[in-house]
Design a protein around this motif. Structure first.
Motif: not given
Length: 324
Positions: A188-197
Protein backbone atom coordinates in the motif's frame (compact mmCIF):
# COMPACT_ATOMS: atom_id res chain seq x y z
CA UNK A 1 -10.93 -10.65 12.41
CA UNK A 2 -11.04 -13.79 14.51
CA UNK A 3 -8.30 -16.04 13.05
CA UNK A 4 -9.16 -19.71 13.49
CA UNK A 5 -5.99 -21.14 11.92
CA UNK A 6 -3.49 -21.73 14.76
CA UNK A 7 -0.40 -19.58 14.66
CA UNK A 8 2.65 -21.84 14.81
CA UNK A 9 5.35 -19.42 13.70
CA UNK A 10 8.00 -19.44 16.41
CA UNK A 11 9.41 -16.13 17.59
CA UNK A 12 12.59 -15.27 15.80
CA UNK A 13 15.86 -15.49 17.65
CA UNK A 14 16.29 -11.79 17.06
CA UNK A 15 13.32 -11.15 19.34
CA UNK A 16 14.97 -13.14 22.08
CA UNK A 17 18.05 -10.97 21.74
CA UNK A 18 16.19 -8.02 23.27
CA UNK A 19 18.08 -7.82 26.54
CA UNK A 20 16.15 -6.79 29.63
CA UNK A 21 19.18 -4.68 30.54
CA UNK A 22 18.72 -2.46 27.49
CA UNK A 23 17.90 1.14 28.28
CA UNK A 24 14.14 1.59 28.27
CA UNK A 25 12.97 4.42 26.02
CA UNK A 26 9.27 4.18 26.95
CA UNK A 27 7.18 1.71 28.90
CA UNK A 28 6.36 -0.93 29.54
CA UNK A 29 2.84 0.50 29.47
CA UNK A 30 -0.31 -1.47 30.28
CA UNK A 31 -3.39 -0.44 28.29
CA UNK A 32 -6.80 -1.83 27.55
CA UNK A 33 -10.42 -1.44 26.49
CA UNK A 34 -13.59 -2.63 28.20
CA UNK A 35 -16.62 -2.50 25.87
CA UNK A 36 -19.80 -4.14 27.19
CA UNK A 37 -23.52 -3.65 26.71
CA UNK A 38 -26.75 -5.20 25.48
CA UNK A 39 -27.58 -6.57 22.04
CA UNK A 40 -30.72 -7.43 20.09
CA UNK A 41 -29.93 -9.02 16.71
CA UNK A 42 -33.19 -10.84 15.90
CA UNK A 43 -32.41 -13.33 18.66
CA UNK A 44 -33.01 -13.12 22.40
CA UNK A 45 -32.00 -9.80 23.97
CA UNK A 46 -28.77 -10.35 25.95
CA UNK A 47 -25.81 -8.64 27.52
CA UNK A 48 -22.64 -8.79 25.44
CA UNK A 49 -18.91 -8.29 25.81
CA UNK A 50 -17.96 -6.56 22.55
CA UNK A 51 -14.28 -6.13 23.35
CA UNK A 52 -12.29 -6.95 26.49
CA UNK A 53 -8.75 -6.03 25.50
CA UNK A 54 -5.65 -5.97 27.65
CA UNK A 55 -2.17 -5.24 26.37
CA UNK A 56 1.35 -4.15 27.13
CA UNK A 57 3.72 -2.16 24.94
CA UNK A 58 6.96 -0.26 25.09
CA UNK A 59 10.16 0.70 23.29
CA UNK A 60 13.78 -0.29 23.92
CA UNK A 61 16.69 1.73 22.58
CA UNK A 62 19.38 -0.71 21.46
CA UNK A 63 22.45 1.05 20.05
CA UNK A 64 20.37 3.62 18.19
CA UNK A 65 17.71 1.18 16.97
CA UNK A 66 14.25 1.47 18.52
CA UNK A 67 12.68 -1.93 19.24
CA UNK A 68 8.96 -1.38 19.80
CA UNK A 69 7.06 -4.36 21.20
CA UNK A 70 3.34 -4.91 21.72
CA UNK A 71 1.20 -7.76 23.03
CA UNK A 72 -2.58 -7.41 22.96
CA UNK A 73 -5.23 -10.01 23.86
CA UNK A 74 -9.04 -9.91 23.68
CA UNK A 75 -11.04 -11.89 26.28
CA UNK A 76 -14.51 -11.18 24.84
CA UNK A 77 -14.98 -14.69 23.39
CA UNK A 78 -14.28 -16.26 26.76
CA UNK A 79 -16.64 -13.88 28.54
CA UNK A 80 -19.46 -14.55 26.05
CA UNK A 81 -19.08 -18.35 26.14
CA UNK A 82 -21.94 -20.19 27.78
CA UNK A 83 -21.26 -21.74 31.18
CA UNK A 84 -19.78 -25.26 31.12
CA UNK A 85 -19.40 -25.15 27.34
CA UNK A 86 -16.09 -25.16 25.48
CA UNK A 87 -14.96 -21.62 24.87
CA UNK A 88 -14.20 -20.40 28.38
CA UNK A 89 -10.51 -20.50 27.50
CA UNK A 90 -10.83 -18.67 24.17
CA UNK A 91 -8.36 -15.86 24.67
CA UNK A 92 -7.81 -14.22 21.32
CA UNK A 93 -4.39 -12.68 20.62
CA UNK A 94 -4.82 -9.61 18.43
CA UNK A 95 -1.23 -8.35 18.40
CA UNK A 96 2.11 -9.99 19.11
CA UNK A 97 4.83 -8.00 17.40
CA UNK A 98 8.25 -6.39 17.52
CA UNK A 99 9.12 -3.52 15.17
CA UNK A 100 12.70 -2.37 14.63
CA UNK A 101 12.64 1.35 13.81
CA UNK A 102 15.65 2.76 11.97
CA UNK A 103 16.40 5.80 9.82
CA UNK A 104 15.78 3.54 6.81
CA UNK A 105 12.28 2.56 7.92
CA UNK A 106 10.73 -0.03 10.23
CA UNK A 107 11.04 -3.81 10.00
CA UNK A 108 8.21 -5.73 11.65
CA UNK A 109 7.99 -9.34 12.86
CA UNK A 110 4.50 -10.32 14.04
CA UNK A 111 3.07 -13.82 14.57
CA UNK A 112 -0.24 -11.91 14.92
CA UNK A 113 -0.99 -8.30 14.01
CA UNK A 114 -3.83 -5.83 13.65
CA UNK A 115 -4.01 -5.22 9.90
CA UNK A 116 -2.19 -2.13 8.71
CA UNK A 117 -3.97 -2.44 5.35
CA UNK A 118 -7.30 -2.14 7.16
CA UNK A 119 -6.12 0.63 9.48
CA UNK A 120 -4.57 2.83 6.77
CA UNK A 121 -7.09 2.41 3.93
CA UNK A 122 -10.38 1.68 5.74
CA UNK A 123 -9.72 4.01 8.68
CA UNK A 124 -12.21 6.63 7.49
CA UNK A 125 -15.05 4.11 8.00
CA UNK A 126 -14.09 3.13 11.54
CA UNK A 127 -16.78 5.13 13.29
CA UNK A 128 -18.95 2.25 14.52
CA UNK A 129 -18.83 -0.13 17.46
CA UNK A 130 -20.72 -3.31 16.48
CA UNK A 131 -21.29 -3.08 12.71
CA UNK A 132 -17.60 -2.90 11.86
CA UNK A 133 -16.41 -2.41 8.24
CA UNK A 134 -14.28 -5.54 7.86
CA UNK A 135 -14.60 -9.19 6.86
CA UNK A 136 -15.21 -10.60 10.35
CA UNK A 137 -17.52 -8.01 11.83
CA UNK A 138 -19.34 -9.46 14.85
CA UNK A 139 -22.72 -8.53 13.33
CA UNK A 140 -24.50 -11.73 12.27
CA UNK A 141 -24.43 -12.03 8.48
CA UNK A 142 -22.97 -8.56 8.35
CA UNK A 143 -19.91 -9.11 6.17
CA UNK A 144 -19.80 -6.56 3.37
CA UNK A 145 -16.09 -5.84 2.90
CA UNK A 146 -13.63 -8.69 2.29
CA UNK A 147 -10.65 -7.03 4.01
CA UNK A 148 -9.90 -8.62 7.42
CA UNK A 149 -8.85 -6.52 10.40
CA UNK A 150 -6.03 -8.89 11.44
CA UNK A 151 -3.26 -10.95 9.91
CA UNK A 152 -0.94 -13.70 11.05
CA UNK A 153 2.68 -14.70 10.49
CA UNK A 154 3.55 -11.21 9.25
CA UNK A 155 6.87 -9.87 8.01
CA UNK A 156 6.58 -6.21 7.00
CA UNK A 157 8.56 -3.15 5.99
CA UNK A 158 7.38 0.44 6.54
CA UNK A 159 9.29 3.14 4.68
CA UNK A 160 10.33 6.44 6.26
CA UNK A 161 7.82 9.25 5.98
CA UNK A 162 8.75 11.40 2.95
CA UNK A 163 6.81 14.65 3.39
CA UNK A 164 3.69 12.71 4.34
CA UNK A 165 4.14 9.84 1.88
CA UNK A 166 4.83 6.25 2.94
CA UNK A 167 5.14 2.83 1.28
CA UNK A 168 4.40 -0.41 3.16
CA UNK A 169 4.87 -4.02 2.11
CA UNK A 170 4.08 -7.21 4.00
CA UNK A 171 4.20 -10.97 3.59
CA UNK A 172 1.76 -13.23 5.45
CA UNK A 173 1.55 -16.99 5.78
CA UNK A 174 -1.90 -18.49 6.34
CA UNK A 175 -1.22 -22.11 5.36
CA UNK A 176 2.10 -23.65 6.28
CA UNK A 177 1.58 -26.93 4.42
CA UNK A 178 1.22 -25.75 0.82
CA UNK A 179 4.91 -25.35 -0.16
CA UNK A 180 4.40 -21.58 -0.52
CA UNK A 181 6.29 -19.35 1.92
CA UNK A 182 4.42 -16.15 1.00
CA UNK A 183 0.72 -16.97 0.89
CA UNK A 184 -0.32 -13.32 0.97
CA UNK A 185 1.53 -10.24 -0.28
CA UNK A 186 0.07 -6.88 0.75
CA UNK A 187 1.34 -3.53 -0.47
CA UNK A 188 0.00 0.00 0.00
CA UNK A 189 0.90 3.64 -0.45
CA UNK A 190 -0.38 6.23 2.00
CA UNK A 191 -0.29 10.01 2.01
CA UNK A 192 -0.89 11.96 5.23
CA UNK A 193 -2.04 15.58 4.96
CA UNK A 194 -2.70 18.02 7.78
CA UNK A 195 -6.30 16.92 8.35
CA UNK A 196 -6.78 14.27 5.69
CA UNK A 197 -5.20 11.11 4.33
CA UNK A 198 -5.58 8.77 1.38
CA UNK A 199 -4.38 5.21 0.88
CA UNK A 200 -4.33 2.76 -2.01
CA UNK A 201 -3.31 -0.88 -1.86
CA UNK A 202 -3.41 -4.41 -3.19
CA UNK A 203 -3.62 -7.75 -1.39
CA UNK A 204 -2.57 -10.78 -3.44
CA UNK A 205 -3.50 -14.23 -2.10
CA UNK A 206 -1.60 -17.03 -3.84
CA UNK A 207 -3.81 -19.70 -5.39
CA UNK A 208 -1.85 -22.29 -3.39
CA UNK A 209 -3.45 -20.84 -0.24
CA UNK A 210 -6.92 -21.34 -1.67
CA UNK A 211 -9.01 -24.46 -2.30
CA UNK A 212 -7.74 -27.17 -4.70
CA UNK A 213 -10.09 -25.81 -7.38
CA UNK A 214 -8.38 -22.39 -7.44
CA UNK A 215 -6.83 -21.60 -10.82
CA UNK A 216 -5.82 -17.98 -10.24
CA UNK A 217 -4.53 -15.79 -7.44
CA UNK A 218 -7.16 -13.81 -5.56
CA UNK A 219 -6.57 -10.05 -5.64
CA UNK A 220 -8.14 -7.35 -3.50
CA UNK A 221 -7.62 -3.74 -4.62
CA UNK A 222 -8.79 -0.87 -2.45
CA UNK A 223 -8.62 2.88 -2.11
CA UNK A 224 -9.80 4.88 0.87
CA UNK A 225 -9.72 8.40 2.27
CA UNK A 226 -10.45 10.21 5.53
CA UNK A 227 -11.07 13.95 6.00
CA UNK A 228 -11.50 15.73 9.33
CA UNK A 229 -13.06 19.19 9.53
CA UNK A 230 -13.47 21.03 12.85
CA UNK A 231 -16.67 19.18 13.86
CA UNK A 232 -17.25 16.93 10.86
CA UNK A 233 -15.47 13.74 9.76
CA UNK A 234 -15.90 12.04 6.39
CA UNK A 235 -14.46 8.78 5.05
CA UNK A 236 -14.92 6.50 2.08
CA UNK A 237 -13.58 3.23 0.65
CA UNK A 238 -13.87 1.39 -2.66
CA UNK A 239 -12.84 -2.29 -2.75
CA UNK A 240 -12.57 -4.59 -5.79
CA UNK A 241 -12.27 -8.36 -5.27
CA UNK A 242 -11.05 -10.31 -8.32
CA UNK A 243 -10.87 -14.10 -8.79
CA UNK A 244 -12.37 -14.77 -5.36
CA UNK A 245 -11.90 -18.34 -4.19
CA UNK A 246 -15.25 -20.11 -4.45
CA UNK A 247 -17.17 -17.07 -5.64
CA UNK A 248 -17.58 -14.35 -8.23
CA UNK A 249 -15.84 -10.99 -8.40
CA UNK A 250 -17.37 -8.22 -6.33
CA UNK A 251 -17.35 -4.45 -5.91
CA UNK A 252 -17.79 -2.92 -2.48
CA UNK A 253 -18.00 0.70 -1.45
CA UNK A 254 -18.75 2.51 1.76
CA UNK A 255 -19.06 6.04 3.05
CA UNK A 256 -19.30 7.21 6.64
CA UNK A 257 -19.72 10.60 8.29
CA UNK A 258 -19.50 11.73 11.90
CA UNK A 259 -20.62 15.01 13.44
CA UNK A 260 -19.59 16.35 16.84
CA UNK A 261 -22.45 18.36 18.36
CA UNK A 262 -20.56 19.56 21.43
CA UNK A 263 -20.76 18.72 25.15
CA UNK A 264 -19.48 15.23 24.34
CA UNK A 265 -22.28 14.27 21.92
CA UNK A 266 -21.55 12.87 18.46
CA UNK A 267 -23.38 10.86 15.82
CA UNK A 268 -22.17 8.71 12.91
CA UNK A 269 -24.02 7.57 9.79
CA UNK A 270 -22.72 5.05 7.27
CA UNK A 271 -23.80 3.28 4.11
CA UNK A 272 -22.00 0.20 2.74
CA UNK A 273 -22.91 -1.73 -0.44
CA UNK A 274 -21.63 -4.97 -2.00
CA UNK A 275 -22.43 -6.08 -5.56
CA UNK A 276 -21.35 -9.33 -7.22
CA UNK A 277 -20.71 -9.42 -10.96
CA UNK A 278 -22.86 -12.55 -11.18
CA UNK A 279 -25.83 -12.74 -8.84
CA UNK A 280 -25.91 -16.53 -9.22
CA UNK A 281 -22.62 -16.93 -7.32
CA UNK A 282 -23.01 -14.35 -4.56
CA UNK A 283 -25.65 -12.53 -2.57
CA UNK A 284 -25.56 -8.74 -2.82
CA UNK A 285 -25.74 -6.95 0.50
CA UNK A 286 -26.01 -3.42 1.85
CA UNK A 287 -25.96 -1.80 5.27
CA UNK A 288 -27.19 1.44 6.78
CA UNK A 289 -25.79 2.03 10.26
CA UNK A 290 -26.43 4.84 12.74
CA UNK A 291 -24.45 5.46 15.92
CA UNK A 292 -25.05 7.95 18.74
CA UNK A 293 -22.33 8.49 21.35
CA UNK A 294 -21.96 10.48 24.54
CA UNK A 295 -18.46 11.04 25.95
CA UNK A 296 -18.65 11.17 29.75
CA UNK A 297 -14.91 11.57 30.37
CA UNK A 298 -11.80 11.38 28.19
CA UNK A 299 -11.76 7.58 28.34
CA UNK A 300 -15.42 6.75 29.09
CA UNK A 301 -18.36 6.94 26.69
CA UNK A 302 -21.86 5.57 26.21
CA UNK A 303 -23.19 4.60 22.79
CA UNK A 304 -26.20 3.24 20.93
CA UNK A 305 -26.09 1.77 17.43
CA UNK A 306 -28.58 0.39 14.91
CA UNK A 307 -27.70 -1.57 11.78
CA UNK A 308 -30.13 -2.46 8.99
CA UNK A 309 -29.00 -5.02 6.38
CA UNK A 310 -30.40 -6.05 3.03
CA UNK A 311 -29.12 -9.58 3.75
CA UNK A 312 -28.23 -10.28 7.37
CA UNK A 313 -29.60 -9.72 10.83
CA UNK A 314 -30.70 -6.21 11.71
CA UNK A 315 -29.48 -5.20 15.15
CA UNK A 316 -29.69 -2.69 17.95
CA UNK A 317 -26.69 -2.51 20.27
CA UNK A 318 -26.13 -0.47 23.42
CA UNK A 319 -22.80 -0.19 25.18
CA UNK A 320 -20.28 1.56 27.36
CA UNK A 321 -16.57 1.85 26.53
CA UNK A 322 -13.87 2.32 29.17
CA UNK A 323 -10.28 2.79 27.99
CA UNK A 324 -7.13 2.91 30.09
Amino acid sequence: MRITTPTRLLSSAVLLSLSMTAAADTGPKVFGLLSVGALNDEKDFETEAYELELGIKGVYDIEGIKAAYELLADFADAANAEEDIDGEDEIHVRQASVAFRTQYGAFVIAPRAVSGQFRNIYGGLRKFEYNEPHASTPAAGGKVFEQPDEGQNVLAYVSPNWNGFQLIGASLQINEDNDEDHDVIAVRAVYWGNNWNIGIGRVNVDKEAGPPSANDDYNRDSIGFAYNFSKFELGGVYERNSDRFGGDDSDVFGVAAKYHFGQGWSSSLGYFDKDYDNDDTGVDNSLVVLNLKKQLKDNVNLWAEAGEYDEGSDNIALGVNVEF
